[in-house]
Design a protein around this motif. Sequence first.
Motif, PDB file in Angstrom:
ATOM      1  N   VAL A   1      39.857  20.288  41.553  1.00  0.00           N
ATOM      2  CA  VAL A   1      39.429  19.145  42.423  1.00  0.00           C
ATOM      3  C   VAL A   1      40.442  18.878  43.201  1.00  0.00           C
ATOM      4  CG1 VAL A   1      38.669  16.880  42.641  1.00  0.00           C
ATOM      5  CG2 VAL A   1      37.943  18.210  40.736  1.00  0.00           C
ATOM      6  N   THR A   2      40.687  19.623  44.431  1.00  0.00           N
ATOM      7  CA  THR A   2      42.014  19.558  45.399  1.00  0.00           C
ATOM      8  C   THR A   2      41.561  18.458  46.556  1.00  0.00           C
ATOM      9  OG1 THR A   2      40.746  21.375  46.785  1.00  0.00           O
ATOM     10  CG2 THR A   2      42.373  21.930  44.912  1.00  0.00           C
ATOM     11  N   PRO A   3      42.444  18.290  47.134  1.00  0.00           N
ATOM     12  CA  PRO A   3      41.889  17.414  48.602  1.00  0.00           C
ATOM     13  C   PRO A   3      41.186  18.070  49.429  1.00  0.00           C
ATOM     14  CG  PRO A   3      44.466  17.334  48.153  1.00  0.00           C
ATOM     15  CD  PRO A   3      43.941  18.169  47.169  1.00  0.00           C
ATOM     16  N   GLU A   4      41.055  19.324  49.628  1.00  0.00           N
ATOM     17  CA  GLU A   4      40.279  20.129  50.376  1.00  0.00           C
ATOM     18  C   GLU A   4      38.906  20.258  49.974  1.00  0.00           C
ATOM     19  OE1 GLU A   4      44.526  20.981  51.173  1.00  0.00           O
ATOM     20  OE2 GLU A   4      43.064  20.986  49.217  1.00  0.00           O
ATOM     21  N   ALA A   5      38.763  20.241  48.593  1.00  0.00           N
ATOM     22  CA  ALA A   5      37.368  20.368  47.903  1.00  0.00           C
ATOM     23  C   ALA A   5      36.999  18.984  48.107  1.00  0.00           C
ATOM     24  CB  ALA A   5      37.503  20.649  46.509  1.00  0.00           C
ATOM     25  N   VAL A   6      37.602  17.778  47.932  1.00  0.00           N
ATOM     26  CA  VAL A   6      36.951  16.439  48.129  1.00  0.00           C
ATOM     27  C   VAL A   6      36.475  16.259  49.750  1.00  0.00           C
ATOM     28  CG1 VAL A   6      37.599  14.046  48.227  1.00  0.00           C
ATOM     29  CG2 VAL A   6      38.374  15.427  46.333  1.00  0.00           C
ATOM     30  N   ALA A   7      37.568  16.679  50.531  1.00  0.00           N
ATOM     31  CA  ALA A   7      37.062  16.664  51.904  1.00  0.00           C
ATOM     32  C   ALA A   7      35.889  17.198  52.336  1.00  0.00           C
ATOM     33  CB  ALA A   7      38.329  17.041  52.568  1.00  0.00           C
ATOM     34  N   ALA A   8      35.752  18.411  51.609  1.00  0.00           N
ATOM     35  CA  ALA A   8      34.293  18.988  51.883  1.00  0.00           C
ATOM     36  C   ALA A   8      32.930  18.545  51.518  1.00  0.00           C
ATOM     37  CB  ALA A   8      34.201  20.336  51.439  1.00  0.00           C
TER      38      ALA A   8
END
Length: 218
Positions: free
Chosen positions: A209-216
Motif C-alpha cells: 500500500v504505497t502512496p502511488e497505489a493509493v493515488a491510483a
Amino acid sequence: MSIEAVVFDLDGVIIDSEEVWEEVRRGYVAEHGRAFLPDTQDRMMGMSTAEWSAHLADEVGVPLPAARVAADVLDRMARRYEQSLPLIPGAVETVRALGERYRLALASSSARVLIDKVLETAGLTAEFEVTLSTEEVPRGKPAPDVYLTAVRALGLTPEVCAAIEDSSNGLRSAGAAGLAVIAVPHGVYPPAEDALAQASLVVDSVTRVTPEAVAALR
C-alpha cells in the motif's frame, strides 16, 4: 477527485493480533465452562467492545455481566501486548510513508486503552490526526459509523478518503461508508467474497500500500 486521507484499521493491518484475540477470548470462555459457537469468531471480528462482550455473556453463556467480561478480556490483552507487541512487518514504515503524502486516521474495533497502548509502543501516536474506537460510536463494524465519524473528524468527505482493512466486517464497514477500500486479507482469517468485493485494490501485504497505489484509487 483525488485521495486526501487514508484511514487505517488496526488489528490485522498494523498488528497481527487476530490470533491473540481468539486465543485470549477462547481461553476466557473455556475457564467459565463454555465454548465458542460455530460463528462466534467470525461474528466478533469488527464488533465493538460492548458488542463482543455482550455476545460472550448473552449468547455464548459466560456467567458474568458483559461489562465484567469486557474488563477481564481487555486486561488480558493489554498484558499480552506488554509482553510482546505483534507488529506486522513493514506496517510502521507503511504508516509513515503514507503520512508523508496523506492525512491519516485510524478506525479500530479495539478498545481505546488498547489503541493508545499499541500506537505509543509502536511510536505511531503522532502519525494520526484522528483515532477512533468503535466504543466511541453507536455501532461497530460492519456498520459504517466509525469510518463516517473519522472522515467527519478530518473535515473531509468519504469520496476523498481511502480505508485499509483486512476482515469481512471491516471491509463492509468501509465500503458502506463510501471510502475507497484497500483489502489486505489475513491469511488465517480470510474475508468473505462479498466483503472482498468492496475493495478497489487487493494486496497480499500492507507494504504494497504505497502512496502511488493509493493515488491510483480515484
